[in-house]
Scaffold this active site. Structure first.
Site, PDB file in Angstrom:
ATOM      1  N   TYR A   1       0.822  -1.211   0.000  1.00 15.07           N
ATOM      2  CA  TYR A   1       0.000   0.000   0.000  1.00 15.07           C
ATOM      3  C   TYR A   1       0.848   1.249   0.000  1.00 15.07           C
ATOM      4  CZ  TYR A   1       0.799   1.061   4.987  1.00 15.07           C
ATOM      5  OH  TYR A   1       1.356   1.406   6.193  1.00 15.07           O
TER       6      TYR A   1
ATOM      7  N   LYS B   1       6.392  -1.769   2.072  1.00 16.34           N
ATOM      8  CA  LYS B   1       5.177  -1.193   2.661  1.00 16.34           C
ATOM      9  C   LYS B   1       4.041  -2.201   2.500  1.00 16.34           C
ATOM     10  CE  LYS B   1       3.178   3.421   3.251  1.00 16.34           C
ATOM     11  NZ  LYS B   1       3.257   3.475   4.702  1.00 16.34           N
TER      12      LYS B   1
ATOM     13  N   GLU C   1      11.824   2.749  14.457  1.00 16.10           N
ATOM     14  CA  GLU C   1      10.998   3.865  13.981  1.00 16.10           C
ATOM     15  C   GLU C   1       9.703   3.870  14.776  1.00 16.10           C
ATOM     16  OE1 GLU C   1       9.802   3.224   9.858  1.00 16.10           O
ATOM     17  OE2 GLU C   1       9.685   1.073  10.199  1.00 16.10           O
TER      18      GLU C   1
ATOM     19  N   LEU D   1      10.915   1.458   7.263  1.00 18.45           N
ATOM     20  CA  LEU D   1      10.339   1.874   5.988  1.00 18.45           C
ATOM     21  C   LEU D   1      11.156   3.041   5.435  1.00 18.45           C
ATOM     22  CD1 LEU D   1       7.701   1.463   4.226  1.00 18.45           C
ATOM     23  CD2 LEU D   1       6.926   3.577   5.296  1.00 18.45           C
TER      24      LEU D   1
HETATM   25  N1  PDD Z   1       2.651   5.247   7.512  1.00 12.38           N
HETATM   26  N2  PDD Z   1       7.269   4.081   9.230  1.00 12.38           N
HETATM   27  C1  PDD Z   1       6.118   3.377   9.242  1.00 12.38           C
HETATM   28  C2  PDD Z   1       6.105   2.044   9.901  1.00 12.38           C
HETATM   29  C3  PDD Z   1       4.975   3.905   8.622  1.00 12.38           C
HETATM   30  O1  PDD Z   1       3.838   3.194   8.605  1.00 12.38           O
HETATM   31  C4  PDD Z   1       5.038   5.196   8.033  1.00 12.38           C
HETATM   32  C5  PDD Z   1       3.865   5.832   7.352  1.00 12.38           C
HETATM   33  C6  PDD Z   1       6.242   5.891   8.076  1.00 12.38           C
HETATM   34  C7  PDD Z   1       6.387   7.231   7.415  1.00 12.38           C
HETATM   35  O2  PDD Z   1       6.460   7.056   6.027  1.00 12.38           O
HETATM   36  P1  PDD Z   1       6.049   8.206   5.016  1.00 12.38           P
HETATM   37  O3  PDD Z   1       6.837   9.391   5.389  1.00 12.38           O
HETATM   38  O4  PDD Z   1       6.437   7.709   3.685  1.00 12.38           O
HETATM   39  O5  PDD Z   1       4.579   8.442   5.199  1.00 12.38           O
HETATM   40  C8  PDD Z   1       7.344   5.293   8.663  1.00 12.38           C
HETATM   41  C9  PDD Z   1       1.509   5.685   6.762  1.00 12.38           C
HETATM   42  C10 PDD Z   1       1.237   7.147   6.820  1.00 12.38           C
HETATM   43  C11 PDD Z   1       0.328   4.814   7.139  1.00 12.38           C
HETATM   44  O6  PDD Z   1       0.544   3.619   7.286  1.00 12.38           O
HETATM   45  O7  PDD Z   1      -0.793   5.314   7.247  1.00 12.38           O
END
Ligand code: PDD
Length: 277
Positions: free
Chosen positions: A32, A144, A177, A201
């Site tokens: 996703y 992801k 993270e 991620l």
């Molecule tokens: N999640 N780490 C994890 C485990 C995450 O699920 C996310 C983002 C991030 C930040 O990634 P990015 O900057 O690309 O949004 C880091 C999204 C927002 C979600 O699962 O809804």
């Protein structure tokens, strides 16, 4: 007769909607993305599409046309007419009776939603509190994937403690993270975050936060923090698409700085937001 049961209703298997046989449902077998717009403009669309293509390839879903995905995103975003939108989409490997081994001829399933980004003015002004939680995830957190059970447990644990985010700690006591965000510490003149690896991620916001940090004169250190180092930092912040950058003002029981968003976090956030216009 082969049957299925949906809630309390018995249904012949051949009349069950394919969505019930989605491999995403059985196995989290899909990937996703979440992106957002600021004032009618989608932020970092190409970066998200590139990461999505990488996720698809990592789990061996082939034949997805990224140009078609882009055009669907733009069409849905346009149709929704939401200026500050959160765009969620996933692709699962397809639908088939439950079997760990996938059928070679499956057609991937696509699903997308556009909604309003939740207002986080209060979090941005006051900062959030976070709590630590064991990182129980698998060994390919760089993908992801729809498998988010460990993140769900961590986030819900944090929410039950009144915290805005869970910070994941691996078996060696190092912070990987957040359950849904990248994690940063300001220590002196440095901005520290875990290095890119299979354990985190490759967050898009992380990249822009690093750029913002550099622009405001911080030295970037890509090295994992221990829990003790994090608790002892001058400032902490989390970064994600839906929240951009938000100060962390309490880490477990430890108040960070004076309990308000710190100077560098504010500067970094302002710099980050300048990339979005
Ligand atoms: N999640 N780490 C994890 C485990 C995450 O699920 C996310 C983002 C991030 C930040 O990634 P990015 O900057 O690309 O949004 C880091 C999204 C927002 C979600 O699962 O809804």
């Amino acid at each position: 007769m082969q049957i299925a049961m949906i809630q309390d209703k018995i249904v012949p298997v051949n009349e069950v909607e394919p969505v019930y046989f989605d491999r995403g449902m059985f196995f989290g077998d899909g990937v996703y993305e979440v992106m957002r717009s600021y004032d009618g403009k989608i932020f970092a669309l190409e970066e998200h599409l590139q990461r999505f293509a990488g996720s698809l390839s990592s789990i061996k879903i082939s034949g997805v046309d990224i140009d078609l995905i882009r055009s669907r995103i733009l069409k849905a975003f346009d149709a929704a007419g939401i200026a500050n939108a959160k765009i969620y989409f996933h692709i699962t490997r397809g639908s088939q009776p439950r079997d760990r081994v996938w059928n070679a001829d499956l057609q991937p399933n696509f699903f997308l939603t556009v909604s309003a980004v939740a207002d986080n003015t209060e979090e941005k002004t006051q900062g959030i509190t976070v709590s630590t939680f064991p990182d129980w995830r698998w060994k390919r957190c760089d993908i992801k994937s729809l498998n988010l059970l460990a993140n769900v447990l961590a986030s819900t644990d944090a929410a039950s403690k009144g915290c805005g985010e869970a910070i994941l700690v691996d078996g060696a006591g190092l912070i990987t993270e957040g359950a849904g965000s990248a994690f940063f510490a300001v220590r002196g003149q440095t901005l520290q975050t875990a290095p890119l690896s299979a354990n985190i991620l490759p967050s898009i916001t992380r990249e822009f936060a690093i750029k913002a940090g550099r622009n405001i004169g911080l030295e970037i250190v890509e090295k994992s923090l221990t829990v003790e180092q994090a608790a002892d930092s001058d400032e902490l912040l989390v970064a994600s698409t839906t929240q951009d950058t938000v100060a962390v003002v309490r880490f477990d029981d430890k108040v960070i700085g004076d309990g308000k968003p710190g100077r560098y976090t504010k500067l970094l956030t302002r710099e980050f937001l300048s990339f979005t216009v």
